[in-house]
Scaffold this active site. Structure first.
Site, PDB file in Angstrom:
ATOM      1  CD1 TRP A  99      59.425  21.403  27.780  1.00  0.00           C
ATOM      2  CD2 TRP A  99      61.005  19.955  27.157  1.00  0.00           C
ATOM      3  NE1 TRP A  99      59.977  21.854  26.610  1.00  0.00           N
ATOM      4  CE2 TRP A  99      60.945  20.988  26.210  1.00  0.00           C
ATOM      5  CE3 TRP A  99      61.923  18.914  26.967  1.00  0.00           C
ATOM      6  CZ2 TRP A  99      61.775  21.026  25.085  1.00  0.00           C
ATOM      7  CZ3 TRP A  99      62.749  18.948  25.847  1.00  0.00           C
ATOM      8  CH2 TRP A  99      62.658  19.988  24.931  1.00  0.00           C
ATOM      9  CG  ASP A 166      62.562  21.274  33.693  1.00  0.00           C
ATOM     10  OD1 ASP A 166      63.171  22.360  33.597  1.00  0.00           O
ATOM     11  OD2 ASP A 166      62.289  20.564  32.702  1.00  0.00           O
ATOM     12  CE  LYS A 190      63.310  26.567  26.340  1.00  0.00           C
ATOM     13  NZ  LYS A 190      63.445  25.329  27.095  1.00  0.00           N
TER      14      LYS A 190
HETATM   15  C1  LIG Z   1      63.466  23.812  26.887  1.00  0.00           C
HETATM   16  C2  LIG Z   1      63.108  22.958  28.025  1.00  0.00           C
HETATM   17  C3  LIG Z   1      63.799  21.754  28.286  1.00  0.00           C
HETATM   18  C4  LIG Z   1      64.892  21.226  27.393  1.00  0.00           C
HETATM   19  O1  LIG Z   1      66.037  21.946  27.461  1.00  0.00           O
HETATM   20  P1  LIG Z   1      67.346  21.514  26.626  1.00  0.00           P
HETATM   21  O2  LIG Z   1      68.361  22.466  27.114  1.00  0.00           O
HETATM   22  O3  LIG Z   1      67.030  21.659  25.190  1.00  0.00           O
HETATM   23  O4  LIG Z   1      67.647  20.097  27.012  1.00  0.00           O
HETATM   24  C5  LIG Z   1      63.422  21.036  29.395  1.00  0.00           C
HETATM   25  N1  LIG Z   1      62.432  21.440  30.206  1.00  0.00           N
HETATM   26  C6  LIG Z   1      61.750  22.580  29.986  1.00  0.00           C
HETATM   27  C7  LIG Z   1      60.649  22.986  30.910  1.00  0.00           C
HETATM   28  C8  LIG Z   1      62.056  23.367  28.881  1.00  0.00           C
HETATM   29  O5  LIG Z   1      61.378  24.498  28.639  1.00  0.00           O
END
Ligand SMILES: *Cc1c(COP(=O)(O)O)cnc(C)c1O
Length: 359
Positions: A99, A166, A190
């Site tokens: 990511w 993030d 998540k």
């Molecule tokens: C799942 C995830 C993403 C992507 O998320 P989307 O909502 O599918 O764009 C980005 N960064 C991390 C750390 C993730 O676990």
């Protein structure tokens, strides 16, 4: 039938949150209407946004220097929205996994990206703590939890540069000093809610520094416009926002982030202990960087995979497969996953080891 849900995302949510959000779809607050049938500008829904905003601030202990937004486009849209709003010349990034790499790829479209550390040569099994953030970059970007490989930042750098993080896969899982961050973003699916909504937490004073002649920010991409419109510039994901509110209430009733952190650390410790002590399994992450949210592990002998897969699937364990890039196994043990599911998985791993010792 008891199912043990180790899905990485979308993933497990508290049972009572699911029950209440499902009820709101059928009959929202006894109004005779579904949550999905009311205006996002109705007083009822404005109350939900207001309450969710307050809960985020309360749970994270943030003051009014911060704005809370509920946007669409996932964390993936933030990969470009962040440089769009914050990058004048150059930004610094940590390359700690899949990511992070995607975030870097988008940022490069807006300016220079300085990579302060890349874990690529070590298959992302380690996160450096010894990098220098240049004081002239516009911001520093990191990924607090690397969902795919299973690493987590335990400490964050001290710097005068705005820290952008993030937190998609570990938001609300532990207590941190959240004031050290200037921007936090997390896609909801998540640890918080359903997919289709991203929580963005911004320290308002970092905005408005891009010179207009560098770029004109399209309205949907402009944090300032979303702040002015309190997340309803356009129609937001009402269901996901409502469900987040329920999850945040659940978190608060549990005693907040410090209580959840202790539970999460305990679950992770039990599982890593089993992996380390079981002759058949291994974890490849440097011990100090192991994630408390996504526990990755492998069978030392790949030939046993078929048999192990058959065994856990029969026991109503779901979502244990590793990411398609990595193979092996990954147990995602988010806030809502009960301790008993971790204990159950450990029993299965022990039993698998006993069977093979006998052979
Ligand atoms: C799942 C995830 C993403 C992507 O998320 P989307 O909502 O599918 O764009 C980005 N960064 C991390 C750390 C993730 O676990």
């Amino acid at each position: 039938m008891k199912i043990h849900n180790f899905n990485a995302g979308p993933s497990i949510l508290p049972k009572e949150v699911i029950r209440k959000s499902a009820q709101s779809v059928i009959d929202f607050n006894g109004s005779g209407l579904s949550l999905l049938e009311i205006s996002h500008r109705s007083i009822d829904f404005l109350e939900i946004i207001e309450k969710t905003t307050c809960l985020v601030k309360q749970v994270m202990n943030l003051n009014d220097d911060y704005a809370i937004l509920f946007l669409q486009g996932g964390a993936s849209l933030q990969f470009s929205m962040i440089p769009y709003n914050l990058m004048d010349q150059e930004a610094a990034y940590l390359d700690t996994g899949f990511w992070a790499k995607n975030a870097i790829k988008e940022a490069r479209k807006f300016g220079k990206v300085k990579i302060l550390f890349s874990g690529k040569n070590q298959n992302y099994t380690h996160i450096s703590k010894h990098y220098q953030i240049p004081c002239n970059v516009d911001y520093f970007h990191c990924t607090s939890n690397n969902t795919i490989v299973g690493t987590q930042m335990k400490i964050f750098p001290k710097t005068s540069v705005p820290i952008v993080c993030d937190m998609s896969s570990d938001i609300f899982s532990r207590k941190l000093n959240f004031c050290q961050f200037s921007l936090i973003y997390a896609s909801a699916q998540k640890n918080v809610s359903s997919a289709g909504m991203t929580i963005v937490i911004i320290k308002k004073n970092i905005l408005g520094k891009i010179k207009r002649n560098i770029r004109n920010i399209p309205s949907y991409m402009d944090y300032k416009i979303h702040i002015q419109n309190k997340s309803i510039l356009n129609t937001p994901n009402v269901f996901s926002i409502y469900t987040s509110m329920l999850t945040l209430e659940w978190i608060k009733n549990k005693g907040g982030l410090s209580v959840l952190e202790k539970q999460n650390q305990h679950k992770a410790k039990l599982l890593y202990n089993e992996i380390d002590n079981n002759n058949l399994f291994e974890n490849k992450i440097h011990e100090e960087d192991r994630s408390d949210m996504n526990v990755s592990f492998f069978l030392k002998d790949k030939k046993l995979e078929k048999e192990f897969n058959k065994m856990w699937k029969k026991e109503n364990i779901v979502g244990l497969e590793g990411h398609r890039f990595l193979g092996g196994y990954r147990a995602s043990i988010y806030n809502a996953l009960p301790l008993e599911s971790v204990q159950f998985l450990i029993e299965i791993m022990k039993e698998f080891e006993r069977r093979h010792d006998r052979k």
